[in-house]
Scaffold this motif. Structure first.
Motif, short mmCIF file in Angstrom:
data_model
loop_
_atom_site.label_atom_id
_atom_site.label_comp_id
_atom_site.label_asym_id
_atom_site.label_seq_id
_atom_site.Cartn_x
_atom_site.Cartn_y
_atom_site.Cartn_z
N ARG A 29 0.84 -1.18 0.00
CA ARG A 29 0.00 0.00 0.00
C ARG A 29 0.89 1.24 0.00
O ARG A 29 1.87 1.31 0.74
CB ARG A 29 -0.90 0.02 1.24
CG ARG A 29 -1.87 1.20 1.26
CD ARG A 29 -2.81 1.12 2.45
NE ARG A 29 -2.09 1.28 3.71
CZ ARG A 29 -2.69 1.27 4.91
NH1 ARG A 29 -4.00 1.04 4.99
NH2 ARG A 29 -1.99 1.44 6.01
N CYS A 30 0.57 2.20 -0.84
CA CYS A 30 1.39 3.39 -0.93
C CYS A 30 0.51 4.58 -1.28
O CYS A 30 -0.67 4.43 -1.62
CB CYS A 30 2.49 3.21 -1.99
SG CYS A 30 1.84 2.95 -3.64
N ILE A 31 1.08 5.76 -1.16
CA ILE A 31 0.39 6.99 -1.53
C ILE A 31 0.96 7.51 -2.84
O ILE A 31 1.99 7.03 -3.32
CB ILE A 31 0.53 8.06 -0.42
CG1 ILE A 31 2.01 8.39 -0.18
CG2 ILE A 31 -0.12 7.59 0.88
CD1 ILE A 31 2.22 9.53 0.80
N ALA A 32 0.27 8.48 -3.45
CA ALA A 32 0.73 9.05 -4.71
C ALA A 32 2.15 9.58 -4.56
O ALA A 32 2.49 10.13 -3.51
CB ALA A 32 -0.21 10.17 -5.14
N PRO A 33 3.02 9.43 -5.57
CA PRO A 33 2.73 8.99 -6.94
C PRO A 33 2.72 7.49 -7.13
O PRO A 33 2.73 7.01 -8.26
CB PRO A 33 3.86 9.62 -7.73
CG PRO A 33 5.02 9.60 -6.78
CD PRO A 33 4.41 9.88 -5.43
N GLY A 34 2.72 6.73 -6.07
CA GLY A 34 2.64 5.28 -6.22
C GLY A 34 3.99 4.62 -6.40
O GLY A 34 5.03 5.22 -6.17
N ILE A 35 3.98 3.37 -6.82
CA ILE A 35 5.21 2.60 -7.01
C ILE A 35 5.78 2.93 -8.38
O ILE A 35 5.14 2.65 -9.40
CB ILE A 35 4.93 1.09 -6.87
CG1 ILE A 35 4.40 0.80 -5.46
CG2 ILE A 35 6.19 0.28 -7.16
CD1 ILE A 35 3.91 -0.61 -5.29
N GLN A 36 6.97 3.50 -8.41
CA GLN A 36 7.57 3.96 -9.66
C GLN A 36 8.49 2.93 -10.30
O GLN A 36 8.89 3.10 -11.44
CB GLN A 36 8.35 5.25 -9.40
CG GLN A 36 7.48 6.42 -8.95
CD GLN A 36 6.57 6.90 -10.06
OE1 GLN A 36 7.01 7.18 -11.16
NE2 GLN A 36 5.29 6.98 -9.77
N GLY A 37 8.85 1.89 -9.59
CA GLY A 37 9.78 0.91 -10.15
C GLY A 37 9.33 -0.51 -9.86
O GLY A 37 8.21 -0.76 -9.42
N ALA A 38 10.22 -1.44 -10.16
CA ALA A 38 9.91 -2.85 -9.98
C ALA A 38 9.91 -3.22 -8.50
O ALA A 38 10.58 -2.59 -7.68
CB ALA A 38 10.94 -3.70 -10.73
N VAL A 39 9.15 -4.25 -8.17
CA VAL A 39 9.11 -4.80 -6.81
C VAL A 39 9.68 -6.21 -6.88
O VAL A 39 9.23 -7.03 -7.68
CB VAL A 39 7.67 -4.83 -6.24
CG1 VAL A 39 7.67 -5.48 -4.87
CG2 VAL A 39 7.09 -3.42 -6.19
N ARG A 40 10.67 -6.48 -6.06
CA ARG A 40 11.34 -7.78 -6.09
C ARG A 40 11.44 -8.36 -4.69
O ARG A 40 11.56 -7.61 -3.72
CB ARG A 40 12.74 -7.67 -6.68
CG ARG A 40 12.79 -7.13 -8.10
CD ARG A 40 14.23 -7.02 -8.59
NE ARG A 40 14.32 -6.54 -9.95
CZ ARG A 40 14.38 -5.26 -10.28
NH1 ARG A 40 14.38 -4.34 -9.32
NH2 ARG A 40 14.45 -4.88 -11.53
N ILE A 41 11.42 -9.67 -4.60
CA ILE A 41 11.68 -10.37 -3.35
C ILE A 41 13.08 -10.96 -3.44
O ILE A 41 13.38 -11.73 -4.36
CB ILE A 41 10.64 -11.47 -3.07
CG1 ILE A 41 9.26 -10.84 -2.86
CG2 ILE A 41 11.05 -12.28 -1.85
CD1 ILE A 41 8.17 -11.87 -2.61
#
Length: 237
Positions: A29-41
């Motif tokens: 969960r995030c606020i604007a501008p949001g997730i700008q890149g990749a999400v990795r585990i």
């Protein structure tokens, strides 16, 4: 997993204690501008380099033979001492090995500590320049008994710059006229972030732009894409 030092374009969080046996559901969960890149585990062993925390630079260098400094942090999350080795290889644009360095790393159980390695000077380093992005690669390997536990790679360029109040900007010892823009993502949609960057950088190159200031919150992948395209960048700190 372990958190990296936070920066304007990177956030790493340790979720080990939240993971359960079997199937897991991960929600962000995030606020604007949001997730700008990749999400990795990242799945890492008990002896490892801190996730995302490998820094490569050439401090104070202004031409001639160039030593390379590599900084990272080694972690031992096991219940026994760790005796290993950190090995750095600096390779040129054609993947030819330019120089290597290594250091022994000894950690008590549960200990972590920063490690800095500085290589011998590279005699004739390949220069990165505007329009000629000659990028080198630093390969950082954590080893134990000749077994590689983790390998991290970072691209970087040999370059130096300075500003003169009367004469302007200098790159690699020569004066350069900067033609720049402030970058923000456009309205056109793309199938991936890399496709978007390729499209936007193509437009910048057609305009004759050689310098980009990125807005706060832009994915750091844009800076890397500009680096590969031979465009100078700066970011807010």
């Amino acid at each position: 997993m372990t958190p990296a030092k936070p920066g304007p374009y990177h956030l790493a969080l340790d979720i080990t204690d939240l993971v359960q046996e079997g199937q897991n559901h991960l929600a962000l969960r995030c606020i604007a501008p949001g997730i700008q890149g990749a999400v990795r585990i990242h799945v890492a062993g008990p002896q490892r380099l801190t996730t995302g925390n490998v820094l490569v630079d050439t401090p104070g260098w202004q031409g001639g033979p160039a030593p390379v400094r590599v900084r990272t942090e080694v972690v031992n999350d096991s219940d026994r001492p760790f005796d290993g080795q950190l090995v750095v290889s600096i390779n040129g644009p054609e993947d030819d090995q330019l120089v290597t360095a290594s250091a022994q790393v000894t950690l008590a159980a549960g200990q972590r500590r920063p490690v800095t390695l500085t290589t011998d000077p590279v005699p004739d380093p390949p220069l990165w320049d505007i329009g000629q992005a000659r990028l080198c690669t630093a390969r950082v390997t954590l080893k134990q008994a000749e077994r590689a536990l983790q390998v991290e790679q970072r691209q970087f360029g040999f370059r130096w710059s300075r500003f003169d109040a009367q004469k302007g900007f200098f790159l690699n010892g020569r004066r350069v006229q900067l033609r720049g823009v402030v970058f923000s993502t456009g309205p056109k949609t793309h199938e991936s972030r890399s496709a978007e960057f390729a499209y936007e950088i193509g437009l910048l190159q057609e305009m004759g732009v050689n310098f980009v200031r990125v807005n706060d919150g832009i994915d750091r992948g844009l800076i890397q894409a500009c680096d590969r395209a031979g465009i100078l960048t700066c970011a807010p700190v």
